[in-house]
Design an enzyme around this catalytic site. Structure first.
Site, short mmCIF file in Angstrom:
data_model
loop_
_atom_site.label_atom_id
_atom_site.label_comp_id
_atom_site.label_asym_id
_atom_site.label_seq_id
_atom_site.Cartn_x
_atom_site.Cartn_y
_atom_site.Cartn_z
N GLY A 188 0.77 -1.22 -0.02
CA GLY A 188 -0.03 -0.12 0.09
C GLY A 188 0.76 1.12 -0.02
N ILE A 189 2.06 1.13 -0.62
CA ILE A 189 3.05 2.39 -0.46
C ILE A 189 2.50 3.58 -1.33
CG2 ILE A 189 4.51 1.50 -2.48
CD1 ILE A 189 6.95 2.89 -0.72
N SER A 239 -8.42 -0.84 11.56
CA SER A 239 -9.47 0.07 11.52
C SER A 239 -10.56 0.29 12.60
CB SER A 239 -10.22 0.11 9.97
OG SER A 239 -11.24 0.90 10.15
N GLU A 271 -13.22 1.21 11.99
CA GLU A 271 -14.53 0.90 11.65
C GLU A 271 -15.14 -0.83 12.02
OE1 GLU A 271 -16.79 1.94 8.96
OE2 GLU A 271 -15.68 3.92 9.34
N TYR A 312 -16.09 -4.16 4.19
CA TYR A 312 -14.86 -3.68 4.53
C TYR A 312 -14.40 -4.04 6.02
CZ TYR A 312 -11.33 -0.23 5.92
OH TYR A 312 -9.99 0.40 6.38
N LYS A 328 -13.23 14.84 -0.23
CA LYS A 328 -14.45 15.27 -1.23
C LYS A 328 -14.81 16.83 -0.63
CE LYS A 328 -19.05 13.66 -2.68
NZ LYS A 328 -20.12 12.71 -2.58
N GLY A 378 -23.77 12.68 1.54
CA GLY A 378 -24.66 11.74 2.17
C GLY A 378 -25.15 12.04 3.55
N ARG A 401 -25.64 5.02 3.04
CA ARG A 401 -25.06 3.61 3.00
C ARG A 401 -26.17 2.50 3.45
NH1 ARG A 401 -18.73 5.06 5.02
NH2 ARG A 401 -18.41 6.17 2.96
P1 NDP Z 1 -5.22 3.86 0.38
O1 NDP Z 1 -6.77 3.58 -0.05
O2 NDP Z 1 -4.76 5.34 0.22
O3 NDP Z 1 -4.42 3.07 -0.29
C1 NDP Z 1 -4.56 1.87 -0.44
C2 NDP Z 1 -3.24 1.12 -0.92
O4 NDP Z 1 -3.71 -0.49 -1.15
C3 NDP Z 1 -2.94 1.65 -2.40
O5 NDP Z 1 -1.52 1.71 -2.37
C4 NDP Z 1 -3.51 0.51 -3.19
O6 NDP Z 1 -2.75 0.38 -4.47
C5 NDP Z 1 -3.06 -0.77 -2.58
N1 NDP Z 1 -3.76 -1.79 -2.91
C6 NDP Z 1 -5.09 -1.99 -3.27
N2 NDP Z 1 -5.48 -3.25 -3.41
C7 NDP Z 1 -4.06 -3.88 -3.83
C8 NDP Z 1 -3.83 -4.89 -4.21
N3 NDP Z 1 -4.63 -5.83 -5.03
N4 NDP Z 1 -2.42 -5.37 -4.36
C9 NDP Z 1 -1.46 -4.66 -3.85
N5 NDP Z 1 -2.01 -3.21 -3.58
C10 NDP Z 1 -3.21 -3.12 -3.22
O7 NDP Z 1 -5.46 3.76 1.94
P2 NDP Z 1 -4.89 4.72 3.16
O8 NDP Z 1 -3.48 4.97 2.99
O9 NDP Z 1 -5.81 5.70 3.66
O10 NDP Z 1 -5.01 3.43 4.50
C11 NDP Z 1 -3.76 2.49 4.55
C12 NDP Z 1 -4.32 1.31 5.28
O11 NDP Z 1 -5.02 1.60 6.69
C13 NDP Z 1 -5.58 0.57 4.46
O12 NDP Z 1 -5.32 -0.81 4.78
C14 NDP Z 1 -6.68 1.23 5.17
O13 NDP Z 1 -7.80 0.17 5.01
C15 NDP Z 1 -6.42 1.39 6.45
N6 NDP Z 1 -7.04 2.37 7.29
C16 NDP Z 1 -7.17 3.59 7.04
C17 NDP Z 1 -7.81 4.31 7.83
C18 NDP Z 1 -7.85 5.84 7.42
O14 NDP Z 1 -8.70 6.67 7.83
N7 NDP Z 1 -7.08 6.40 6.12
C19 NDP Z 1 -8.24 4.27 9.12
C20 NDP Z 1 -8.01 2.85 9.53
C21 NDP Z 1 -7.29 1.79 8.94
P3 NDP Z 1 -3.04 1.52 -5.78
O15 NDP Z 1 -2.36 2.90 -5.37
O16 NDP Z 1 -2.53 0.78 -6.81
O17 NDP Z 1 -4.64 1.46 -5.73
P1 GDP Z 2 -15.27 5.85 6.52
O1 GDP Z 2 -15.54 6.15 8.10
O2 GDP Z 2 -14.23 4.94 6.29
O3 GDP Z 2 -16.54 5.08 5.84
O4 GDP Z 2 -14.81 7.23 5.73
P2 GDP Z 2 -15.55 8.10 4.78
O5 GDP Z 2 -14.80 9.45 4.78
O6 GDP Z 2 -16.06 7.50 3.65
O7 GDP Z 2 -16.88 8.38 5.61
C1 GDP Z 2 -17.17 8.83 6.62
C2 GDP Z 2 -18.39 9.42 7.15
O8 GDP Z 2 -19.15 10.40 5.95
C3 GDP Z 2 -19.65 8.04 6.82
O9 GDP Z 2 -20.60 8.05 8.16
C4 GDP Z 2 -20.26 8.44 5.65
O10 GDP Z 2 -21.73 8.00 5.46
C5 GDP Z 2 -20.41 10.05 5.46
N1 GDP Z 2 -20.59 10.77 4.40
C6 GDP Z 2 -21.71 11.60 4.03
N2 GDP Z 2 -21.37 11.73 2.84
C7 GDP Z 2 -20.73 11.31 2.25
C8 GDP Z 2 -20.24 11.34 0.84
O11 GDP Z 2 -20.60 12.10 -0.09
N3 GDP Z 2 -18.98 10.42 0.75
C9 GDP Z 2 -18.28 9.77 1.84
N4 GDP Z 2 -17.33 9.00 1.46
N5 GDP Z 2 -18.76 9.70 2.96
C10 GDP Z 2 -20.06 10.44 3.43
#
Ligand code: NDP
Ligand code: GDP
Length: 326
Positions: free
Chosen positions: A8-9, A127, A129, A151, A194, A213, A280
């Site tokens: 996930g780099i 997470s 979540e 998820y 967003k 939403g 959702r």
């Molecule tokens: P991102 O969605 O920004 O990054 C996800 C990464 O996973 C990308 O590098 C993506 O590659 C890679 N990836 C997806 N599918 C594959 C695959 N099949 N093989 C190899 N690589 C893959 O996530 P974040 O950086 O925001 O989050 C990092 C981690 O932390 C995730 O696991 C997320 O679920 C978890 N997390 C995040 C939170 C947050 O608020 N950000 C909160 C709690 C947990 P590509 O660039 O090619 O798509």
């Molecule tokens: P999550 O906590 O990982 O699901 O992070 P998100 O940023 O996708 O969503 C956070 C919260 O924002 C959730 O409760 C969503 O239902 C709410 N939300 C409201 N409107 C939106 C929208 O337009 N996009 C997303 N992504 N979330 C929304």
């Protein structure tokens, strides 16, 4: 020079973690999945100016043999498993892929480490979540889980597999239960980004409204740059463990709108409209973490206020759109 291997780099956290580890003198190796748009991948690493400082090696979370090969070849000291299908809303549209990448993918990574280089320390990106329909007002490491999306179910499986490999094989495997963390590098589909992108478009006259939403949900939002430090700290401990990483403050989507729009001198209520398409099937209404253990054991605390983070994100999005318009 220690070696870190990051899945996930190319994501938000992978980019900030790479920056942190490079600054500490690590050799940083990352998993890169093949894409037909190779020029677009790595945009976040480029934005931080570190794309030429990391090694990107070809593999995929769904291909165990590629992961074993990479771990055997690179023999990392630390493995950070950040790769996932990470967007909750998409997980209802692609539940099986989410299970395969976010859930089974973590087991692939644990197996690759156990088979090819068992001494490596392992971090699993768990997470908040997983708390879903919350069972306590403040969620900590002892709070029961109640996942509310494909998820979250996949993340819960990966979390317990990490605990299981620690207990079964004595691996130095830690699970960081991170609450939402954001930044200018957050994926554009997540609500904070967003909103800040919407603020930028409206401010520059490119749009007049923003469709969202559920505005009543609340999240405990921190800055990704702060949160990757907690990941690193977990792997520096003598013993592996699980930690909640959060700010302790929860804020509604509506309030985040107010903060972000007002930074640009706009009134959010003039522009935000609700659209059922962004609701959702099952919602996580409230998340608020208790980071006491992370503070006491790791010496970690969140450094960036929500207001400062929102301002940084709005400024970055305005700058991005200005470049595109020029
Ligand atoms: P991102 O969605 O920004 O990054 C996800 C990464 O996973 C990308 O590098 C993506 O590659 C890679 N990836 C997806 N599918 C594959 C695959 N099949 N093989 C190899 N690589 C893959 O996530 P974040 O950086 O925001 O989050 C990092 C981690 O932390 C995730 O696991 C997320 O679920 C978890 N997390 C995040 C939170 C947050 O608020 N950000 C909160 C709690 C947990 P590509 O660039 O090619 O798509
Ligand atoms: P999550 O906590 O990982 O699901 O992070 P998100 O940023 O996708 O969503 C956070 C919260 O924002 C959730 O409760 C969503 O239902 C709410 N939300 C409201 N409107 C939106 C929208 O337009 N996009 C997303 N992504 N979330 C929304």
């Amino acid at each position: 020079m220690p070696t870190a291997f990051i899945t996930g780099i190319t994501g938000q956290d992978g980019a900030y973690l790479s920056q942190l580890l490079l600054g500490k003198g690590y050799r940083v190796v990352g998993l890169l999945r093949r894409s037909a748009s190779a020029d677009m991948v790595g945009e976040r690493l480029r934005w931080l100016g570190i794309i030429d400082d990391v090694e990107l090696l070809d593999g995929n979370m769904t291909d165990l043999s590629s992961l074993i090969r990479l771990i055997a070849d690179t023999r990392p000291d630390e493995v950070y498993n950040l790769a996932a299908q990470s967007f909750v809303a998409a997980s209802w549209h692609q539940p099986i892929l989410t299970g395969n990448v976010t859930g089974i993918g973590a087991t692939h990574m644990l197996e690759a480490v156990r088979i090819a280089h068992a001494g490596a320390r392992f971090y699993q990106a768990s997470s908040s979540e997983m708390f879903g329909k919350i069972q306590a007002t403040l969620q900590n490491e002892a709070t029961p889980f109640y996942p509310r999306s494909p998820y979250a179910v996949a993340k819960l499986y990966a979390h317990w597999m990490t605990v299981n490999y620690r207990e079964s094989f004595g691996m130095h495997a830690s699970s960081g239960i991170l609450f939402n963390h954001e930044s200018p590098l957050r994926g554009i589909e997540f609500v904070t980004r967003k909103i800040t992108d919407g603020v930028a478009r409206i401010k520059l006259g490119l749009a007049s409204e923003l469709k969202l939403g559920n505005l009543a949900a609340t999240r405990d939002w921190g800055h990704a740059r702060d949160y990757v430090q907690a990941m690193w700290l977990m792997l520096q401990q003598a013993s592996p463990d699980d930690y909640v990483v959060a700010t302790g403050r929860t804020t509604s989507i509506a309030e985040f709108c107010r903060i972000a729009f007002s930074h640009a001198g706009l009134n959010w209520q003039d522009h935000v409209v609700t659209d059922a398409a962004f609701m959702r099937p099952a919602e996580v209404d409230v998340l608020q973490g208790d980071p006491t253990k992370a503070r006491q054991v790791l010496g970690w605390s969140s450094q960036t206020s929500l207001e400062d983070m929102a301002a940084e994100m709005v400024e970055a999005d305005i700058a991005r759109h200005r470049v595109r318009m020029a």
